[in-house]
Design an enzyme around this catalytic site. Structure first.
Site, mmCIF file in Angstrom:
data_model
loop_
_atom_site.group_PDB
_atom_site.id
_atom_site.type_symbol
_atom_site.label_atom_id
_atom_site.label_comp_id
_atom_site.label_asym_id
_atom_site.label_seq_id
_atom_site.Cartn_x
_atom_site.Cartn_y
_atom_site.Cartn_z
ATOM 1 N N ALA A 36 0.843 -1.200 0.000
ATOM 2 C CA ALA A 36 0.000 0.000 0.000
ATOM 3 C C ALA A 36 0.879 1.252 0.000
ATOM 4 O O ALA A 36 0.629 2.196 -0.750
ATOM 5 C CB ALA A 36 -0.913 -0.010 1.220
ATOM 6 N N ASP A 39 2.415 1.548 -3.387
ATOM 7 C CA ASP A 39 1.433 2.059 -4.350
ATOM 8 C C ASP A 39 1.236 3.561 -4.168
ATOM 9 O O ASP A 39 1.060 4.298 -5.139
ATOM 10 C CB ASP A 39 0.088 1.347 -4.185
ATOM 11 C CG ASP A 39 0.161 -0.082 -4.716
ATOM 12 O OD1 ASP A 39 1.151 -0.403 -5.391
ATOM 13 O OD2 ASP A 39 -0.761 -0.866 -4.441
ATOM 14 N N GLU A 118 -8.085 -17.377 -14.840
ATOM 15 C CA GLU A 118 -7.134 -18.354 -14.266
ATOM 16 C C GLU A 118 -6.526 -17.743 -13.010
ATOM 17 O O GLU A 118 -6.540 -16.517 -12.845
ATOM 18 C CB GLU A 118 -6.024 -18.646 -15.283
ATOM 19 C CG GLU A 118 -5.095 -17.468 -15.450
ATOM 20 C CD GLU A 118 -4.340 -17.458 -16.773
ATOM 21 O OE1 GLU A 118 -3.383 -18.226 -16.886
ATOM 22 O OE2 GLU A 118 -4.716 -16.649 -17.654
ATOM 23 N N LYS A 120 -4.038 -16.107 -10.335
ATOM 24 C CA LYS A 120 -2.834 -15.282 -10.402
ATOM 25 C C LYS A 120 -1.844 -15.884 -9.405
ATOM 26 O O LYS A 120 -2.054 -15.828 -8.196
ATOM 27 C CB LYS A 120 -3.149 -13.835 -10.050
ATOM 28 C CG LYS A 120 -1.939 -12.935 -10.168
ATOM 29 C CD LYS A 120 -2.352 -11.477 -10.098
ATOM 30 C CE LYS A 120 -1.218 -10.545 -10.458
ATOM 31 N NZ LYS A 120 -0.076 -10.619 -9.587
ATOM 32 N N ARG A 141 11.965 -11.471 -15.482
ATOM 33 C CA ARG A 141 11.386 -10.260 -16.035
ATOM 34 C C ARG A 141 12.316 -9.053 -15.912
ATOM 35 O O ARG A 141 12.380 -8.218 -16.801
ATOM 36 C CB ARG A 141 10.068 -9.956 -15.322
ATOM 37 C CG ARG A 141 9.410 -8.724 -15.887
ATOM 38 C CD ARG A 141 8.024 -8.532 -15.368
ATOM 39 N NE ARG A 141 8.042 -8.129 -13.975
ATOM 40 C CZ ARG A 141 6.954 -7.727 -13.316
ATOM 41 N NH1 ARG A 141 5.806 -7.723 -13.915
ATOM 42 N NH2 ARG A 141 7.030 -7.361 -12.060
ATOM 43 N N LYS A 327 -7.792 -8.953 -7.683
ATOM 44 C CA LYS A 327 -7.056 -9.369 -6.486
ATOM 45 C C LYS A 327 -8.010 -9.846 -5.381
ATOM 46 O O LYS A 327 -9.119 -9.337 -5.248
ATOM 47 C CB LYS A 327 -6.220 -8.189 -5.944
ATOM 48 C CG LYS A 327 -5.186 -7.652 -6.915
ATOM 49 C CD LYS A 327 -4.089 -8.638 -7.235
ATOM 50 C CE LYS A 327 -2.829 -8.483 -6.419
ATOM 51 N NZ LYS A 327 -2.088 -7.266 -6.498
ATOM 52 N N CYS A 419 15.012 9.630 20.375
ATOM 53 C CA CYS A 419 15.361 8.540 19.466
ATOM 54 C C CYS A 419 15.908 7.359 20.279
ATOM 55 O O CYS A 419 16.840 7.542 21.059
ATOM 56 C CB CYS A 419 16.414 9.035 18.480
ATOM 57 S SG CYS A 419 17.173 7.707 17.526
#
Ligand code: IVH
Length: 708
Positions: A36, A39, A118, A120, A141, A327, A419
């Protein structure tokens, strides 16, 4: 509103950041962010590109599919690019897909559209080239254009025949036929492999363990030694083809049947359906048996069956118009949130991580989940001890999607103000969601990243000095700061494992070659917040030498200190005003208050100033001597619009800049010249309306040629 230089800078950042995540995901099989979040980066990139089309970079992530190959295997150019798929998530998306196909082909609203459907498969795609029925080349690829040669490795996979069988008499394999499909690992084989790697490891704590079957398949296929691949239980399912000398059928189904007849496995769940409704019912059937399938799948792929239609539909950017991946929704489970830890990222970002009571989500045991940031913790209202719902989709880091113990009366969980790595203050800039460690060059979590950035492609670009070297040099105390890189010697390298005369000599030569870096690269390499490539270039052009630039920064620091002294206790209003004053001192077009403040903050911090002084004892940034050529467009603003036929936009822009012109993305009263190619539309019209000079590509070429 985003300005052009902000957009250019952000696009440069996104190109580098997305490339890094691609490399982590595909090259090292070790993703750092969720799908996510990935994307979201891609979407931001695409939105900026849509707004500023002339800023689309040659290395834009929108032009890539997956990661570039990782280096150690030989590269192979694909005869036909290996593309990606667009995604559908809801049923409506599938209905829309079929509607788009109909509209594109000008079919009637109810015209029948046959599709194949079909699974994935969650593996990695591979192209198998058969010539006269014999396997001659297998390639991953890679970036879609160039992959890695994995022929020797693929020959060890039982599912992949060395020689295609004759098929039935009507369909013996054509002379050239590239079969494309997915190399994957079955779930049971993946579990057994991890168990074996653990048992074989000398130190179980350091045993190589794969996070999931996909990563295991990728790690096993992309081996230099085919013997290793042979010991890994890989499988293959065909789902399409690349270059072919002829096709055995005129439908997707027909060709896939032929591939199966030649002896290459095709999914048992490959069917032909009619329209969206039947496609969706096949989706539900596959979804119902998903958990029982021996391998991971993450959706169902639909393809237009007729190949003549596929051809007409063609491609958009990275994906065909004739196919879509539907999906599956993410899988969820309940568990106990045991604790919240803070991780410090390489850029100083503090990320809260949920430690969970182990729970199985979609077949994978989940023990950690990301909580993203303080806002997310507030939104969920989570505290250690709460029961939560975790979700996992594919490869990604699991997330907490719901808090079952929500109790509004509690105070929010207190986000740490320091931190955890270096104890420096953690700060959140106005308008930002993330807390960041202010420890800069001293925080161990950030130093490696600073070093990596320092040597990276658009910074000092030291060839052969990658992240792995940086990490190991850093770990062993050899390189702690950028200056240390220049103190490395051939002899030191030779005392280390896996370094030989030639490799050590090459690296030292590559480092020495960068002792006079261009000023802009040097500045960019320092990793100053908000100083990206474009800003670094603007500053370098304005000041031309390091000394001049540094003198200006010192003046700015003095001005800030004086202002602070005058006011005593600075508040936010004061900060905004000071930043504006600093921008006036920086006095560089395109450089605003935010950058001015960041420059001052960086150089005023003694650790950073020391590190830079140390660096300057090792190298000398080169002055900017590039003079622009005088021409009729020097100092003017030019807009390119329409199609350029003899050169790319990037080239045209570079030409204009070399003539001292500024290139703008839109036409306004400030525009001096519009170069319009065929297809120019609204910009050309606006130019004509405003009475701005217009020329064509040939006219532009003459201006360039006429420049001195
Ligand atoms: S068709 C031109 N079919 O998913 C389109 N891809 O997200 C070629 N994948 O790169 C892809 N199962 O690696 C297709 N049945 C299937 C698939 C499949 C898995 C992978 C493939 C592709 C990626 C796109």
């Amino acid at each position: 509103m985003t300005t052009e230089s902000q957009a250019a800078e952000r696009l440069a950042f996104l190109a580098a950041e997305i490339a890094r995540h691609n490399a982590l995901y595909h090259g090292e099989d070790a993703p750092e962010i969720s799908d996510a979040d990935y994307d979201a980066l891609m979407r931001e990139n695409n939105a900026l590109e849509a707004e500023f089309p002339h800023l689309v970079r040659a290395d834009s992530p929108s032009k890539l599919v997956g990661a570039a190959p990782s280096g150690h295997l030989a590269k192979v150019a694909h005869a036909q690019p290996m593309l990606s798929l667009d995604n559908a998530f809801a049923d409506e998306d599938v209905v829309d897909f079929v509607g788009r196909v109909r509209r594109y082909l000008s079919l009637g609203a109810d015209a029948p559209v046959a599709l194949t459907a079909e699974p994935k498969i969650d593996g990695l795609s591979c192209s198998l080239r058969y010539e006269k029925g014999v396997l001659v080349l297998a390639a991953t690829r890679g970036d879609g254009t160039t992959g890695e040669d994995v022929t020797a490795n693929v020959r060890t996979i039982d599912d992949i025949p060395e020689r295609l069988s004759g098929g039935d008499l009507l369909s013996s394999p054509p002379d050239i036929f590239e079969i494309r499909g997915e190399v994957y690992m079955a779930k049971a084989d993946f579990a057994a492999l991890n168990a074996r790697l653990l048992a074989e490891a000398e130190d179980p704590a350091k045993a190589r363990q794969f996070a999931n079957p996909r990563n295991a398949a990728a790690g096993s296929l992309r081996q230099k030694d085919p013997g290793v691949t042979a010991s890994r239980p890989l499988r293959f399912l065909a789902h399409g083809w690349g270059e072919v000398s002829s096709l055995p059928a005129d439908t997707q189904k027909g060709v896939m049947d032929a591939i199966a007849a030649w002896g290459v496995p095709v999914s048992d769940d490959f069917v032909r359906v009619e329209g969206a409704e039947q496609a969706l019912s096949h989706y539900r059937a596959i979804e119902a048996k998903r958990a029982d399938l021996p391998f991971d799948i993450d959706g169902v792929v639909y393809k237009v069956d007729r190949l003549d239609w596929q051809k007409r539909l063609g491609f958009v950017a990275r994906a065909p118009r004739w196919a879509i991946a539907h999906k599956f929704p993410a899988e969820k489970a309940q568990t106990l949130l045991k604790d919240i830890d803070i991780q410090v990222g390489r850029t100083g970002k503090l990320t809260p991580v949920a430690r969970l009571e182990p729970v199985t989500v979609g077949g994978v045991v989940v023990t950690n989940a990301t909580l993203h940031n303080a806002d997310e913790i507030g939104r969920l209202g989570v505290h250690p001890g709460d029961r939560v719902v975790v979700q996992r989709a594919g490869d990604v880091i699991p997330q907490i999607v719901e808090n079952l113990s929500r109790d509004e009366t509690r105070d929010p969980w207190p986000f740490p103000q320091t931190c955890p790595e270096c104890g420096s203050a953690a700060e959140r800039e106005p308008g930002e969601v993330d807390y960041r460690c202010t420890g800069g060059l001293i925080c161990p979590a950030q130093r490696v990243e600073r070093l990596r950035h320092f040597v990276s492609r658009y910074a000092l670009d030291i060839e052969g000095l990658g992240l792995t070297h940086i990490e190991s040099f850093f770990r062993d105390g050899l390189v702690q700061s950028p200056a240390d890189i220049f103190r490395l010697t051939r002899d030191t390298l030779l005392t280390r494992e896996r370094w030989a005369e030639i490799s050590a000599g090459n690296l030292i030569a590559a480092i020495d070659a960068k002792r006079n870096p261009p000023l802009d690269r040097f500045l960019f390499a320092l990793g100053i917040r908000h100083v990206g490539e474009v800003t670094a270039r603007d500053l370098a052009r304005r000041y031309r030498s390091w000394d001049a630039l540094k003198a200006m920064i010192d003046r700015a620091i003095e001005a800030r200190d004086a202002a602070i002294q005058a006011v005593g206790e600075p508040d936010e209003k004061f900060a905004t005003r000071t930043a504006k004053e600093l921008a006036a001192i920086v006095e560089t077009p395109g450089v605003g208050p935010e950058v001015a403040l960041a420059l001052v903050d960086f150089f005023a911090e003694p650790h950073n100033a020391d590190a830079v002084a140390d660096l300057l004892s090792q190298l000398q940034p080169a002055d900017v001597i590039h003079e622009t050529r005088a021409s009729e467009v020097s100092g003017k603003t030019v807009v390119f619009t329409g199609t350029l036929e003899t050169m790319s936009r990037d080239e045209a822009k570079a030409q204009a800049e070399a003539l001292g012109a500024k290139v703008a993305g839109s036409v306004s009263a400030k525009t001096d010249l519009v170069v319009a190619g065929p297809g120019a539309g609204s910009k050309l019209k606006k130019a004509t309306d405003l009475g701005i000079a217009v020329t064509d590509e040939a006219g532009w070429a003459k201006i360039v040629a006429d420049a001195q």
